[in-house]
Scaffold this motif. Structure first.
Motif, PDB file in Angstrom:
ATOM      1  N   SER A   1       0.816  -1.221   0.000  1.00 50.54           N
ATOM      2  CA  SER A   1       0.000   0.000   0.000  1.00 50.54           C
ATOM      3  C   SER A   1       0.846   1.264   0.000  1.00 50.54           C
ATOM      4  O   SER A   1       0.495   2.259  -0.645  1.00 50.54           O
ATOM      5  CB  SER A   1      -0.929   0.010   1.224  1.00 50.54           C
ATOM      6  N   ASP A   2       1.970   1.235   0.746  1.00 49.92           N
ATOM      7  CA  ASP A   2       2.800   2.451   0.786  1.00 49.92           C
ATOM      8  C   ASP A   2       3.885   2.459  -0.297  1.00 49.92           C
ATOM      9  O   ASP A   2       4.774   3.297  -0.280  1.00 49.92           O
ATOM     10  CB  ASP A   2       3.405   2.659   2.178  1.00 49.92           C
ATOM     11  N   LYS A   3       3.774   1.470  -1.197  1.00 49.83           N
ATOM     12  CA  LYS A   3       4.645   1.388  -2.379  1.00 49.83           C
ATOM     13  C   LYS A   3       6.090   1.008  -2.060  1.00 49.83           C
ATOM     14  O   LYS A   3       6.988   1.195  -2.880  1.00 49.83           O
ATOM     15  CB  LYS A   3       4.586   2.681  -3.188  1.00 49.83           C
ATOM     16  N   SER A   4       6.318   0.467  -0.851  1.00 48.37           N
ATOM     17  CA  SER A   4       7.645  -0.089  -0.545  1.00 48.37           C
ATOM     18  C   SER A   4       7.860  -1.372  -1.345  1.00 48.37           C
ATOM     19  O   SER A   4       8.980  -1.679  -1.757  1.00 48.37           O
ATOM     20  CB  SER A   4       7.770  -0.385   0.949  1.00 48.37           C
ATOM     21  N   PHE A   5       6.772  -2.146  -1.516  1.00 46.37           N
ATOM     22  CA  PHE A   5       6.773  -3.318  -2.383  1.00 46.37           C
ATOM     23  C   PHE A   5       6.077  -2.957  -3.690  1.00 46.37           C
ATOM     24  O   PHE A   5       5.224  -2.075  -3.733  1.00 46.37           O
ATOM     25  CB  PHE A   5       6.038  -4.485  -1.727  1.00 46.37           C
ATOM     26  N   ARG A   6       6.434  -3.666  -4.751  1.00 48.25           N
ATOM     27  CA  ARG A   6       5.799  -3.441  -6.046  1.00 48.25           C
ATOM     28  C   ARG A   6       4.287  -3.636  -5.944  1.00 48.25           C
ATOM     29  O   ARG A   6       3.796  -4.462  -5.168  1.00 48.25           O
ATOM     30  CB  ARG A   6       6.359  -4.414  -7.089  1.00 48.25           C
TER      31      ARG A   6
END
Length: 206
Positions: free
Chosen positions: A153-158
């Motif tokens: 959700s926080d875009k740390s993961f793709r």
């Protein structure tokens, strides 16, 4: 493992509860040095120096004792792993902190991870012990999946990451490291786990 994170097992405990915690500490060592299924009230009485009648008063049966050991191990896990990591950390940093506490969580309270061996022992033994194991492990997996979802959700993961797949791969690294450590093929500082974990995070990150 998550239904026990609110309070340390020793906080505000009565003398009877402290005695019970001491008994379970001895029982956990017995279960991890041998097997959970091998722990009986008689064997625990011999190992702890307590009377069988006193242990029956606490647990009533071998099955109740084994369920209590599982829940006690979950309390220790929560205390040594979950409570030590702030929920305010960024998701990937939080997963990392949890992973490195998880890998050696049983040190000082057992000779190996209770949940690894016990799930194999009780995989074909339906009943309260299997249910307790399933409940605690499922909660831990769900806890990790929730943090992985936050990382997405926080875009740390793709954005195309699958939180269930991520936790599956993380859990596989844990199991592999434990087995290799037992075989003498994994160093005490868990170099293979570290390499695998770093690759896993890199794969899911941007």
């Amino acid at each position: 493992m998550l239904d026990t994170i609110k309070q340390s097992p020793d906080t505000g405990a009565s003398k009877a509860e402290q005695t019970r915690q001491h008994i379970l500490s001895e029982a956990l060592f017995l279960a991890t040095s041998r097997s959970l299924n091998d722990v009986t009230i008689g064997k625990l009485a011999k190992a702890s120096g307590l009377s069988k009648s006193g242990l029956y008063a606490h647990f009533g049966s071998k099955e109740n004792l084994q369920v209590s050991i599982v829940n006690y191990a979950a309390e220790l896990f929560a205390e040594k792993v979950i409570r030590e990591v702030s929920a305010q950390m960024e998701p990937v940093a939080r997963i990392t902190a949890l992973a490195y506490r998880w890998i050696n969580w049983y040190e000082g309270c057992g000779t190996k991870c209770l949940f690894m061996g016990a799930t194999v022992e009780f995989s074909d033994k339906p009943g309260p012990v299997q249910d307790a194991l399933f409940r605690q492990i499922k909660r831990w997996i769900s806890y990790l999946e929730n943090i992985a979802e936050q990382a997405i959700s926080d875009k740390s993961f793709r954005s195309d990451s699958n939180c269930q797949q991520f936790v599956y791969e993380l859990y596989s690294l844990f199991l592999g490291s434990q087995k290799y450590h037992w075989m003498g093929k994994e160093s005490s500082d868990r170099e293979l786990f570290t390499t695998g974990f770093n690759r896993l995070i890199k794969h899911y990150s941007h």
